[in-house]
Design a protein around this motif. Sequence first.
Motif, PDB file in Angstrom:
ATOM      1  N   LEU A 235      -1.243  14.176   0.461  1.00  0.00           N
ATOM      2  CA  LEU A 235      -0.069  13.297   0.387  1.00  0.00           C
ATOM      3  C   LEU A 235      -0.004  12.787  -1.049  1.00  0.00           C
ATOM      4  CD1 LEU A 235       2.232  11.861   1.878  1.00  0.00           C
ATOM      5  CD2 LEU A 235       0.630  10.006   2.369  1.00  0.00           C
ATOM      6  N   ARG A 236       1.080  13.117  -1.735  1.00  0.00           N
ATOM      7  CA  ARG A 236       1.206  12.798  -3.154  1.00  0.00           C
ATOM      8  C   ARG A 236       2.230  11.695  -3.390  1.00  0.00           C
ATOM      9  NH1 ARG A 236       1.447  19.021  -4.828  1.00  0.00           N
ATOM     10  NH2 ARG A 236      -0.765  19.459  -4.650  1.00  0.00           N
TER      11      ARG A 236
ATOM     12  N   ASN B 200       4.946  11.816  -5.138  1.00  0.00           N
ATOM     13  CA  ASN B 200       6.334  12.257  -4.979  1.00  0.00           C
ATOM     14  C   ASN B 200       6.749  12.271  -3.503  1.00  0.00           C
ATOM     15  OD1 ASN B 200       4.516  14.536  -4.838  1.00  0.00           O
ATOM     16  ND2 ASN B 200       6.310  15.872  -4.835  1.00  0.00           N
ATOM     17  N   HIS B 201       5.806  12.533  -2.602  1.00  0.00           N
ATOM     18  CA  HIS B 201       6.115  12.460  -1.168  1.00  0.00           C
ATOM     19  C   HIS B 201       6.440  11.014  -0.781  1.00  0.00           C
ATOM     20  CE1 HIS B 201       3.170  16.050  -0.966  1.00  0.00           C
ATOM     21  NE2 HIS B 201       4.404  16.481  -1.177  1.00  0.00           N
ATOM     22  N   LEU B 202       5.620  10.082  -1.266  1.00  0.00           N
ATOM     23  CA  LEU B 202       5.842   8.666  -0.953  1.00  0.00           C
ATOM     24  C   LEU B 202       7.166   8.169  -1.535  1.00  0.00           C
ATOM     25  CD1 LEU B 202       2.204   7.356  -1.478  1.00  0.00           C
ATOM     26  CD2 LEU B 202       3.376   7.796   0.696  1.00  0.00           C
ATOM     27  N   ILE B 203       7.512   8.642  -2.713  1.00  0.00           N
ATOM     28  CA  ILE B 203       8.805   8.271  -3.312  1.00  0.00           C
ATOM     29  C   ILE B 203       9.948   8.804  -2.446  1.00  0.00           C
ATOM     30  CG2 ILE B 203      10.346   8.666  -5.292  1.00  0.00           C
ATOM     31  CD1 ILE B 203       7.734   8.635  -7.032  1.00  0.00           C
ATOM     32  N   GLY B 204       9.820  10.047  -1.991  1.00  0.00           N
ATOM     33  CA  GLY B 204      10.827  10.622  -1.096  1.00  0.00           C
ATOM     34  C   GLY B 204      10.968   9.814   0.186  1.00  0.00           C
ATOM     35  N   PHE B 205       9.837   9.386   0.743  1.00  0.00           N
ATOM     36  CA  PHE B 205       9.873   8.560   1.957  1.00  0.00           C
ATOM     37  C   PHE B 205      10.542   7.219   1.663  1.00  0.00           C
ATOM     38  CE2 PHE B 205       5.854  10.802   3.720  1.00  0.00           C
ATOM     39  CZ  PHE B 205       6.619  11.916   4.017  1.00  0.00           C
ATOM     40  N   GLY B 206      10.313   6.706   0.463  1.00  0.00           N
ATOM     41  CA  GLY B 206      10.981   5.458   0.070  1.00  0.00           C
ATOM     42  C   GLY B 206      12.494   5.611   0.080  1.00  0.00           C
ATOM     43  N   PHE B 207      12.958   6.758  -0.387  1.00  0.00           N
ATOM     44  CA  PHE B 207      14.400   7.021  -0.347  1.00  0.00           C
ATOM     45  C   PHE B 207      14.907   7.111   1.096  1.00  0.00           C
ATOM     46  CE2 PHE B 207      13.901   8.588  -4.807  1.00  0.00           C
ATOM     47  CZ  PHE B 207      14.791   7.688  -5.379  1.00  0.00           C
TER      48      PHE B 207
ATOM     49  N   VAL C 196       5.678  11.081  11.823  1.00  0.00           N
ATOM     50  CA  VAL C 196       4.775  11.822  12.711  1.00  0.00           C
ATOM     51  C   VAL C 196       4.208  13.029  11.970  1.00  0.00           C
ATOM     52  CG1 VAL C 196       4.693  13.253  14.801  1.00  0.00           C
ATOM     53  CG2 VAL C 196       5.828  11.028  14.864  1.00  0.00           C
ATOM     54  N   PHE C 197       5.060  13.738  11.238  1.00  0.00           N
ATOM     55  CA  PHE C 197       4.595  14.896  10.485  1.00  0.00           C
ATOM     56  C   PHE C 197       3.536  14.504   9.459  1.00  0.00           C
ATOM     57  CE2 PHE C 197       4.690  17.520   6.697  1.00  0.00           C
ATOM     58  CZ  PHE C 197       4.379  18.763   7.238  1.00  0.00           C
ATOM     59  N   THR C 198       3.740  13.394   8.778  1.00  0.00           N
ATOM     60  CA  THR C 198       2.784  12.942   7.764  1.00  0.00           C
ATOM     61  C   THR C 198       1.416  12.684   8.379  1.00  0.00           C
ATOM     62  OG1 THR C 198       4.546  12.002   6.408  1.00  0.00           O
ATOM     63  CG2 THR C 198       2.319  11.158   6.030  1.00  0.00           C
ATOM     64  N   VAL C 199       1.390  11.978   9.491  1.00  0.00           N
ATOM     65  CA  VAL C 199       0.117  11.715  10.178  1.00  0.00           C
ATOM     66  C   VAL C 199      -0.521  13.035  10.599  1.00  0.00           C
ATOM     67  CG1 VAL C 199      -0.910  10.682  12.241  1.00  0.00           C
ATOM     68  CG2 VAL C 199       0.783   9.402  10.920  1.00  0.00           C
ATOM     69  N   PHE C 200       0.285  13.929  11.174  1.00  0.00           N
ATOM     70  CA  PHE C 200      -0.209  15.245  11.603  1.00  0.00           C
ATOM     71  C   PHE C 200      -0.778  16.030  10.421  1.00  0.00           C
ATOM     72  CE2 PHE C 200       0.580  19.776  12.490  1.00  0.00           C
ATOM     73  CZ  PHE C 200      -0.062  19.915  13.713  1.00  0.00           C
ATOM     74  N   ALA C 201      -0.051  16.082   9.323  1.00  0.00           N
ATOM     75  CA  ALA C 201      -0.492  16.852   8.159  1.00  0.00           C
ATOM     76  C   ALA C 201      -1.793  16.299   7.584  1.00  0.00           C
ATOM     77  CB  ALA C 201       0.601  16.862   7.087  1.00  0.00           C
ATOM     78  N   ILE C 202      -1.912  14.996   7.533  1.00  0.00           N
ATOM     79  CA  ILE C 202      -3.118  14.380   6.961  1.00  0.00           C
ATOM     80  C   ILE C 202      -4.342  14.627   7.841  1.00  0.00           C
ATOM     81  CG2 ILE C 202      -4.214  12.147   6.472  1.00  0.00           C
ATOM     82  CD1 ILE C 202      -1.451  11.238   5.393  1.00  0.00           C
TER      83      ILE C 202
END
Length: 123
Positions: A102-103, A105-112, A88-94
Motif C-alpha cells: 500500500l503506497r 499514491n494509493h492513499l492519495i487516491g483514496f483521499g480523492f 474491503v479490497f485494501t484489507v484483502f490485498a494487505i
Amino acid sequence: MGKVILTTGLLILSNTFMTLAWYGHLKFKDMNWSQNLGLISIILISWGIAFFEYVLQVPANRMGFKENGGPFNLWQLKVIQEVISLSVFTVFAIFVFKNETLRTNHLIGFGFLILAVYFIFKK
C-alpha cells in the motif's frame, strides 16, 4: 439510522464476497486442491462465490434506495458501494497478498474518493 447501518453492513458483506470472487482465485495456485483446475473450473467457483455477493447487494440497494423508503439516492448508493469496495479490497490485498504494498499514491487516491463521498452527499 437502522437502514443506514443495515444497508452499509450488507454492502460490506457483499463486497467481501465480490473481492473473494474477483481476486481470491489468484491465490488458488497456493492451494493443493486447486492446482490442476482449468480456467472454466475457476470461473465456475468464482461465480458460485459471486452469487452471495448478489444475494446481499440486491437487498442492500433495495432497502437503501430513497424511493423504496431508504436513506440514500442512487448516486449516494453507488459512491458508498465504491468506497466500501476499495476499503474491503485494501484489507484483502494487505492480508492475503502480502507482496502487494500500500503506497502513498494509493492513499492519495483514496483521499480523492473520500472527497467524492463529500461532494455526492453535499446538498
